[in-house]
Enzyme design. Sequence first.
Site, PDB file in Angstrom:
ATOM      1  N   ASP A 284       0.844  -1.194   0.000  1.00  0.00           N
ATOM      2  CA  ASP A 284       0.000   0.000   0.000  1.00  0.00           C
ATOM      3  C   ASP A 284       0.888   1.256   0.000  1.00  0.00           C
ATOM      4  O   ASP A 284       2.070   1.198   0.351  1.00  0.00           O
ATOM      5  CB  ASP A 284      -0.858  -0.060   1.273  1.00  0.00           C
TER       6      ASP A 284
ATOM      7  N   ASP B  20      -0.356   4.964   1.113  1.00  0.00           N
ATOM      8  CA  ASP B  20      -0.598   5.902   2.224  1.00  0.00           C
ATOM      9  C   ASP B  20      -0.435   5.226   3.577  1.00  0.00           C
ATOM     10  O   ASP B  20      -1.065   4.211   3.860  1.00  0.00           O
ATOM     11  CB  ASP B  20      -2.003   6.509   2.103  1.00  0.00           C
TER      12      ASP B  20
ATOM     13  N   ASP C 264      -2.184  -0.669   5.890  1.00  0.00           N
ATOM     14  CA  ASP C 264      -2.491  -0.169   7.237  1.00  0.00           C
ATOM     15  C   ASP C 264      -3.981  -0.277   7.569  1.00  0.00           C
ATOM     16  O   ASP C 264      -4.372   0.030   8.693  1.00  0.00           O
ATOM     17  CB  ASP C 264      -2.045   1.290   7.375  1.00  0.00           C
TER      18      ASP C 264
END
Lengths: 172, 172
Positions: A6, A8, A132
């Site tokens: 990922d 961000d 996250d």
Amino acid sequence: MTLFVDMDEVIADTYGAHIKRVNERYNMNLTKEACRGGEVWQQLPDHREAIWRHYFEPGFFRELDPIAGSQEVLRELSEKYEVYIASAAMQFPDSLKEKHEWLDEYFPFIHWSKRILCGDKHILRGDVLIDDRSHNLEHFVGRSLIFTSPHNVNTTAFERVNSWEEVCSKLL
Amino acid sequence: MTLFVDMDEVIADTYGAHIKRVNERYNMNLTKEACRGGEVWQQLPDHREAIWRHYFEPGFFRELDPIAGSQEVLRELSEKYEVYIASAAMQFPDSLKEKHEWLDEYFPFIHWSKRILCGDKHILRGDVLIDDRSHNLEHFVGRSLIFTSPHNVNTTAFERVNSWEEVCSKLL
């Protein structure tokens, strides 16, 4: 091995950028430590909408700092495995080119063919997802690693990595 | 059922846009029929580079015509199945927002979470891929449908659909 990473809050410090804007605009001294267990806006619930709008400011995604260690470890991983960047960016149309350019600057060794801007991540076929967000990790068929961000410190559902150093020791 | 649908030459008439530009710029009368079995540039090999550069012209992807029947059939399919648009767009950074806006105009019923801009397509997990390119179809794990475009008419390796009417009769 195919690995999805990922952007961000995993390789790009989006959380820190929100805090920086909030501190500048509301004359505050928020820190990541003070925000642990929630989102930045939860410290200023009346400004939730304004903080959400950060995502739509030109340059927001282009100016993010890389997360410590992400460049070095991803370079090593990409020499050994098939490493893809997978970002749920489609919600923010203006971010698409900024994210591409940001990757060109900080992760030039991730070829365009290995960059994915998407929405749902359960459509990804591979072995490992580092993310996250629980909603991405829980539907991935493979090994789900939750990368620590202030907002997810209380989540216990996934194998956790606290830093890129830990990713390195688990996968390399 | 999860279905992935390519953009260029499957729902967007990229091939026709190349022909239109070539006819205007070189005062020609090329047709799709005359190009069967190859790419547009193969009719003007000396202009291969110039034709490739069409992809980088602002507005190229935004102004494409939808392929006949694609809107109606995809709307029906998306009511029954999980329909994702998957375009290998990362090669053309300026196309990213244009493709997103184009989808907003012609396929507003495909939510942002169901749009994928990527490179390699073998990372897609699902049941069906409709694409015009062999290199995408051959590594997909699932049912690969080749959508007829002038450049692929001689390919025999995949189950073929010649039109959106045929997609409809196979999948609905």
